[in-house]
Design a protein around this motif. Structure first.
Motif, short mmCIF file in Angstrom:
data_model
loop_
_atom_site.label_atom_id
_atom_site.label_comp_id
_atom_site.label_asym_id
_atom_site.label_seq_id
_atom_site.Cartn_x
_atom_site.Cartn_y
_atom_site.Cartn_z
N GLU A 192 0.85 -1.18 0.00
CA GLU A 192 0.00 0.00 0.00
C GLU A 192 0.89 1.24 0.00
OE1 GLU A 192 -1.41 1.57 4.09
OE2 GLU A 192 -2.02 -0.52 4.07
N GLY A 193 0.28 2.37 -0.22
CA GLY A 193 1.06 3.59 -0.22
C GLY A 193 2.06 3.63 -1.35
N MET A 194 3.29 4.04 -1.02
CA MET A 194 4.30 4.26 -2.05
C MET A 194 4.67 2.97 -2.77
SD MET A 194 5.98 6.51 -3.66
CE MET A 194 5.64 7.94 -2.64
N HIS A 195 4.76 1.87 -2.06
CA HIS A 195 5.11 0.59 -2.71
C HIS A 195 4.08 0.25 -3.79
CE1 HIS A 195 6.89 -3.49 -2.89
NE2 HIS A 195 5.65 -3.85 -3.18
N GLY A 243 4.49 0.19 -8.00
CA GLY A 243 4.00 -0.93 -8.81
C GLY A 243 3.08 -0.44 -9.92
N ASP A 244 2.19 0.50 -9.60
CA ASP A 244 1.30 1.06 -10.63
C ASP A 244 2.10 1.76 -11.72
OD1 ASP A 244 -1.05 0.12 -9.54
OD2 ASP A 244 -1.52 1.99 -8.48
N MET A 295 2.70 12.08 -4.38
CA MET A 295 3.22 10.73 -4.16
C MET A 295 3.32 9.96 -5.48
SD MET A 295 1.26 9.51 -0.69
CE MET A 295 2.00 7.86 -0.68
N LYS A 296 2.34 10.13 -6.34
CA LYS A 296 2.36 9.42 -7.62
C LYS A 296 3.52 9.90 -8.50
CE LYS A 296 -2.55 8.30 -7.67
NZ LYS A 296 -3.87 8.51 -8.30
N VAL A 297 3.81 11.19 -8.43
CA VAL A 297 4.96 11.72 -9.17
C VAL A 297 6.25 11.12 -8.62
CG1 VAL A 297 6.28 13.80 -9.69
CG2 VAL A 297 3.78 13.86 -9.78
N ALA A 298 6.35 11.08 -7.28
CA ALA A 298 7.55 10.49 -6.66
C ALA A 298 7.67 9.02 -6.98
CB ALA A 298 7.49 10.71 -5.14
N ALA A 299 6.53 8.31 -7.01
CA ALA A 299 6.55 6.87 -7.31
C ALA A 299 7.06 6.61 -8.72
CB ALA A 299 5.14 6.29 -7.15
N LYS A 300 6.67 7.46 -9.65
CA LYS A 300 7.14 7.30 -11.03
C LYS A 300 8.65 7.48 -11.11
CE LYS A 300 5.89 8.61 -15.74
NZ LYS A 300 4.96 9.41 -16.59
#
Length: 413
Positions: free
Chosen positions: A66-69, A73-74, A342-347
């Protein structure tokens, strides 16, 4: 990334009928019929009409972490999707979510139906092989005899290879035992999947036996830092809301929030052990001074949300019932901006992981010709574990190369 989902009891299939012992499985059905049709047309001196690309793309769920992990993955699956589309994978079959109302393209199959996402030896997108086969063989999906499957998803690393069949093998076995609504159309097609870890990116594609430990540590470190930054932003929001009211109200509102979070944790087995420590957070009777907000609030928030409390759980905590006048009542409304960041950081984390994996595993770029291809290994042929877990594998009744050579209106992907 390889995902390690907890094994769950397998559900009984909706419809699964085993073939009679003397009923043959014809390896060449589907494309043989197509070849026969083409031969008849050629005898009549006519050309076979062009068949449009029928590629069906189905994005599997991502229930892992969940969250950043989960967001990283997304981001990876987003790139798989982009790469498939860039290579011409989008066709008349369309792009759908797993739980959508999609159906397989009509016969003759011109392209493989692609199922992509995260998986392991036990599940793809959190779905077991028997549940996958049950769903895709349901009447509404219109499974055909010659439907070709391709799984662009991890099928298990070397550490998981000791026991049991690969995901693709189990799916193929269940499909062979299923009946379609149309007599004579029971599945006997091609199915390509992996036992290794698939990385299907815009710059390279590869299957590796396992993730190099240093790359795994990089991912863990980056996601942990990102989660910590999120908690700091939420703490800053809480501090701002508390600072806007009197010291006495600060104490009342934060105490109510503390108790609401502890009560919710007690109802969740995964977080119940944290509840007692949350209730021990000391709130001065005289109220919360500016000094307390500066020196103690961080510790209190870490007690509530540090460590294994991910972004989804943190958001849920702020949705617990509070009094209408509590200054923390509407903090959750400010989370939309945090999630977008967060989505930007995840990418960015995914891109760093992707590039470092390519460097450490010495993976050739896509545009290097044969060197940039994965290749297909026949599971009936003896091979070392390194080879088995570094290539696609055939699990269907028709070999992949055979199916590609005999399909019509083919796309080069």
């Amino acid at each position: 990334m390889e995902e390690h989902a907890e094994l769950q009891p397998e559900a009984a299939p909706k419809r699964r009928v085993v073939r009679a012992a003397d009923e043959p499985v014809h390896r060449l059905l589907g494309w043989q019929r197509l070849a026969g049709n083409q031969a008849v047309v050629a005898m009549l001196g006519k050309s076979e009409p062009t068949v449009p690309v029928q590629r069906l793309m189905v994005r599997m769920p991502n229930p892992y972490g969940e969250g950043m992990h989960n967001m990283v993955g997304d981001a990876e699956v987003d790139e798989i999707e982009e790469s498939l589309i860039a290579k011409g994978a989008d066709g008349a079959g369309g792009k759908h979510a797993w739980d959508g109302s999609w159906a397989f393209p009509p016969t003759p199959t011109t392209e493989a139906s692609v199922f992509y996402g995260h998986g392991n030896r036990a599940k793809l997108g959190g779905i077991t092989p028997i549940d996958f086969a049950t769903d895709v063989s349901d009447d509404q999906r219109q499974l055909k005899k010659d439907t070709a499957f391709k799984f662009v998803a991890c099928g298990g690393g070397r550490a998981q290879a000791a026991d049991g069949d690969a995901y693709g093998q189990e799916v193929a076995d269940y499909l062979r035992a299923s009946r379609t609504i149309v007599p004579g159309e029971d599945w006997s097609g091609a199915l390509k999947a992996t036992e290794g870890l698939v990385y299907y990116t815009n710059t390279y594609k590869t299957v590796v036996p396992e993730i190099p430990p240093a790359i795994d540590k990089l991912l863990i470190a980056r996601t942990a830092t990102a989660e910590s930054n999120v908690r700091k932003r939420v703490t800053a929001l809480v501090r701002d809301q508390l600072a806007a009211v009197t010291k006495a109200q600060r104490a009342r509102d934060f105490a109510e929030f503390r108790d609401a979070v502890a009560t919710w944790y007690e109802s969740d087995a995964a977080l119940a052990g944290r509840a007692a420590n949350v209730r021990k957070i000391v709130i001065p009777v005289a109220g919360l001074s500016n000094t307390w907000l500066g020196a103690k609030l961080n510790d209190a928030m870490d007690t509530m949300f540090g460590g294994d409390v991910g972004w989804l759980s943190l958001q849920e905590a702020f949705l617990q019932t509070l009094s209408s006048g509590n200054c923390l009542l509407d903090v959750y409304l400010l989370f939309a901006g945090i999630e977008a960041d967060m989505k930007v950081a995840a990418k960015a984390i995914w891109a760093e992981f992707r590039d470092e994996l390519q460097r450490r595993a010495a993976v050739p770029a896509r545009d290097t010709g044969p060197a940039g291809r994965i290749g297909t290994h026949d599971p009936l042929t003896a091979a070392s574990p390194d080879e088995r877990f570094a290539k696609w594998q055939d699990f269907g009744d028709v070999l992949w190369t055979q199916w590609k050579a005999n399909r019509q209106g083919s796309n080069p992907t």
